[in-house]
Design an enzyme around this catalytic site. Structure first.
Site, PDB file in Angstrom:
ATOM      1  N   THR A 109      25.052  32.385  40.147  1.00 45.26           N
ATOM      2  CA  THR A 109      25.749  31.640  39.087  1.00 45.26           C
ATOM      3  C   THR A 109      27.114  32.251  38.753  1.00 45.26           C
ATOM      4  O   THR A 109      27.926  31.610  38.097  1.00 45.26           O
ATOM      5  CB  THR A 109      24.919  31.669  37.793  1.00 45.26           C
ATOM      6  OG1 THR A 109      24.813  33.048  37.381  1.00 45.26           O
ATOM      7  CG2 THR A 109      23.519  31.110  38.001  1.00 45.26           C
ATOM      8  N   ASP A 201      35.552  44.567  46.934  1.00 47.90           N
ATOM      9  CA  ASP A 201      34.684  44.939  45.812  1.00 47.90           C
ATOM     10  C   ASP A 201      35.108  46.318  45.294  1.00 47.90           C
ATOM     11  O   ASP A 201      34.957  47.333  45.977  1.00 47.90           O
ATOM     12  CB  ASP A 201      33.221  44.965  46.279  1.00 47.90           C
ATOM     13  CG  ASP A 201      32.273  45.175  45.100  1.00 47.90           C
ATOM     14  OD1 ASP A 201      31.434  44.295  44.847  1.00 47.90           O
ATOM     15  OD2 ASP A 201      32.381  46.221  44.414  1.00 47.90           O
TER      16      ASP A 201
HETATM   17  N1  URA Z   1      34.882  42.124  41.486  1.00 47.57           N
HETATM   18  C1  URA Z   1      35.375  42.877  42.506  1.00 47.57           C
HETATM   19  O1  URA Z   1      35.021  44.036  42.664  1.00 47.57           O
HETATM   20  N2  URA Z   1      36.257  42.304  43.355  1.00 47.57           N
HETATM   21  C2  URA Z   1      36.688  41.036  43.224  1.00 47.57           C
HETATM   22  O2  URA Z   1      37.517  40.594  44.016  1.00 47.57           O
HETATM   23  C3  URA Z   1      36.149  40.274  42.147  1.00 47.57           C
HETATM   24  C4  URA Z   1      35.257  40.841  41.309  1.00 47.57           C
END
Ligand code: URA
Length: 210
Positions: A109, A201
């Site tokens: 979600t 990330d």
């Molecule tokens: N969280 C992350 O670590 N990277 C993203 O690009 C978006 C959310």
């Protein structure tokens, strides 16, 4: 009047961010750059802190010298990636009070799920700076700020490394009173909620997980 979105365009910030974005940068390199960049961002987000004066004595004479006014500020890290920004900021503001909000993003979600919250007392009397490197959908930032306002915070700022236009707009609608500071406003989110071009990330890159 503070603007809703401030992009910190200092050349050192921009240069370090470019290196951080590169996929080949090691975990150690990413962490070091994040710490360095967070010192510079801390400088910008605290630029308008109120000052008062105090009487001091130098070796030569007495003087009225500037000093920060009010209660120690509160830094709130949105776990886990917020901790990467927090460490550098704490070096700059070592007496800040620190809180943690645990939230993860449901991969289906993309909505935030809270699992932890421990924040300093008397938030109503403190400048409260919420830190999270990636302002993506804005869902967790909005939820964290909802929670902090419910605990009394009224003077808030949000500090991130990268922001997506979607997240900035979501924050502007939900919390127009919370100025956002970022090193870059990127292009967009992809279908998985990642910032593009982004840096991947942030948590995985700073902690070496996958
Ligand atoms: N969280 C992350 O670590 N990277 C993203 O690009 C978006 C959310």
């Amino acid at each position: 009047m503070t603007q809703h979105l401030t992009v910190v365009d200092h050349p050192l910030v921009q240069h370090k961010l470019t290196i951080m974005r590169k996929k080949e940068v090691s975990t150690a390199g990413f962490r070091r750059l994040l710490r360095e960049i967070s010192l510079l961002l801390a400088y910008e987000v605290t630029r308008e802190l109120e000052l008062t004066s105090t009487r001091i004595e130098t070796p030569l004479c007495e003087m009225d010298a500037p000093t920060l006014e009010g209660k120690k500020l509160a830094l709130i890290s949105i776990l886990r990636a917020g901790n990467g920004l927090l460490d550098g900021i704490l070096e700059m503001i070592p007496s800040a009070r620190v809180g943690f909000v645990g939230m993860y993003r449901d991969p289906e979600t993309l909505m935030p799920v809270e699992y932890y919250c421990k924040v300093p007392k008397e938030l109503d009397a403190r400048l409260t700076i919420v830190v999270d490197p990636m302002l993506a959908t804005g869902n967790s930032s909005v939820a964290a700020i909802d929670m902090l306002k419910a605990r009394g915070a009224t003077n808030l700022r949000f500090l991130c490394l990268l922001a997506a236009p979607e997240g900035v707009e979501r924050m502007r609608q939900a919390h127009p009173d919370v100025p956002i500071y970022t090193a870059s406003l990127d292009e967009r989110l992809d279908e998985h909620g990642y910032i593009v071009p982004g840096l991947g990330d942030a948590g995985d890159r700073m902690f070496g997980t996958k």
